[in-house]
Design a protein around this motif. Structure first.
Motif, short mmCIF file in Angstrom:
data_model
loop_
_atom_site.label_atom_id
_atom_site.label_comp_id
_atom_site.label_asym_id
_atom_site.label_seq_id
_atom_site.Cartn_x
_atom_site.Cartn_y
_atom_site.Cartn_z
N LEU A 76 -42.44 37.03 99.92
CA LEU A 76 -43.13 36.45 101.06
C LEU A 76 -44.58 36.12 100.71
N THR A 77 -45.22 36.98 99.94
CA THR A 77 -46.61 36.71 99.54
C THR A 77 -46.69 35.47 98.67
N ALA A 78 -45.72 35.29 97.79
CA ALA A 78 -45.68 34.09 96.96
C ALA A 78 -45.52 32.84 97.83
N ALA A 79 -44.65 32.92 98.84
CA ALA A 79 -44.46 31.77 99.74
C ALA A 79 -45.74 31.46 100.51
N LEU A 80 -46.43 32.48 100.98
CA LEU A 80 -47.68 32.28 101.71
C LEU A 80 -48.77 31.73 100.81
N THR A 81 -48.79 32.15 99.57
CA THR A 81 -49.76 31.62 98.63
C THR A 81 -49.50 30.15 98.34
N ALA A 82 -48.22 29.78 98.24
CA ALA A 82 -47.86 28.37 98.06
C ALA A 82 -48.35 27.54 99.24
N ALA A 83 -48.22 28.10 100.45
CA ALA A 83 -48.71 27.41 101.65
C ALA A 83 -50.23 27.29 101.61
N ASP A 84 -50.89 28.35 101.20
CA ASP A 84 -52.35 28.35 101.13
C ASP A 84 -52.86 27.32 100.11
N ASP A 85 -52.09 27.11 99.05
CA ASP A 85 -52.48 26.13 98.04
C ASP A 85 -52.60 24.72 98.61
N VAL A 86 -51.89 24.47 99.70
CA VAL A 86 -51.95 23.14 100.34
C VAL A 86 -52.58 23.23 101.73
N ASP A 87 -53.36 24.30 101.95
CA ASP A 87 -54.10 24.50 103.21
C ASP A 87 -53.19 24.50 104.44
#
Length: 326
Positions: A224-235
């Motif tokens: 889940l943290t990886a998925a959230l980081t991927a989302a954060d990478d694209v704001d």
């Protein structure tokens, strides 16, 4: 007589034991990194994953020219693309093949190939070369495209799975709370109705007290943290996923990191039931600097101060850096 292909492994011990058994069964032999034709990795934090590949004694430095690197970890599309670029200039090949567990609540989640799915992406030649390795590990392999594509597919899968886990646990908590307050003639009997196969698995485990398993809360948090980081990478902000992570983090803080995902139901139960499972609510009070109700939801400034996604809230879980921007 042709030489048998050699493999090496780095990362989590539970997944490593499974990989070792499956590849040996498929005819591979174990070797040191510098002698391996294939190196397989699985890490539950981005920090550990980056160290495994890019440290002074990391795999990019140690692997022999032409080696195939197969990563089963949950990570981000940007990391997968970066690793692929580094591998190309280092005369290596890399394939992202993040692994997913079908039935999260099985005590032996990694014991059966049919319970495992790998999303696989990378350069065409590398994917073709890794096909046998990945097929030996997982019962289903879903090819997704070029570098970064498998991690994106894995993130999508994770977001939906975690939402089902949390919603099933909360539905069951509501049933138990309301049912327990009813008079005997009005009381609802039976189990909470499951709305999906994942919900059915989780609710069955909750009902039977199946809170232990080889697939752990720590692994689910990593995904889940990886998925959230991927989302954060694209704001992109994902409030539901953030809330789910906070709940899992709370469970980890009180001692549930090594339990199965169904143990999340204990957070909604009585303190005595938590204690029976080795969970300690005083750890939450210490971690958040007060009561969990005060510091775990209403004051965003306190939450940002107490929880840094790059450092992790509970000891031993470094998390995925960068997500705190959300």
């Amino acid at each position: 007589m042709s030489r048998k292909a050699a493999f090496s492994y780095r990362g989590d011990a539970t997944v490593g034991a499974m990989v070792d058994a499956r590849l040996r069964e498929a005819g591979y032999v174990r070797a040191e990194v510098g002698e391996a034709d294939v190196v397989v990795t699985y890490c539950t934090s981005q920090t550990a994953l980056e160290d495994a590949y890019f440290d002074d004694e990391g795999l990019v430095q140690q692997a022999r020219k032409g080696c195939l690197l197969v990563d089963l970890s949950p990570s981000t599309p940007s990391f997968a693309r970066e690793l692929n670029a580094v591998a190309v200039v280092s005369d290596l090949a890399t394939v992202e093949a993040p692994i997913a567990v079908r039935d999260l609540s099985r005590p032996d989640a990694f014991a059966d190939r049919s319970n495992l799915v790998c999303f696989m992406g990378g350069e065409e030649d590398a994917v073709r070369a890794a096909a046998g390795v990945v097929a030996a590990v997982a019962g289903e392999v879903r090819e997704t495209g070029g570098p970064g594509s498998a991690q994106l597919a894995r993130a999508s899968h994770t977001l939906q799975t975690v939402a089902q886990v949390v919603s099933a646990v909360e539905a069951d908590a509501l049933r138990r709370a309301v049912g327990g307050s009813m008079t005997a003639p009005d009381r609802m009997e039976g189990r909470t109705e499951a709305a999906s196969p994942t919900a059915r698995q989780v609710l069955s485990a909750v009902e039977s007290g199946g809170f232990e398993g080889s697939y752990t809360v720590e692994m689910l948090m990593a995904e889940l943290t990886a998925a959230l980081t991927a989302a954060d990478d694209v704001d992109l902000i994902l409030p539901q996923a953030e809330a789910c992570l906070h709940l899992l983090e709370l469970l980890a803080v009180i001692g549930g990191a090594d339990k199965g995902p169904a143990a999340l139901s204990l957070v909604y139960g009585e303190e005595a039931a938590c204690a029976e499972q080795g969970l300690d609510w005083t750890r939450a009070e210490q971690a958040y600097g007060g009561s969990e109700e005060e510091d775990f939801g209403e004051d965003d400034e306190d939450l940002d101060r107490d929880y840094d996604y790059g450092a992790g809230l509970y000891p031993g879980y470094p998390g995925y850096p960068g997500y705190s921007a959300n």
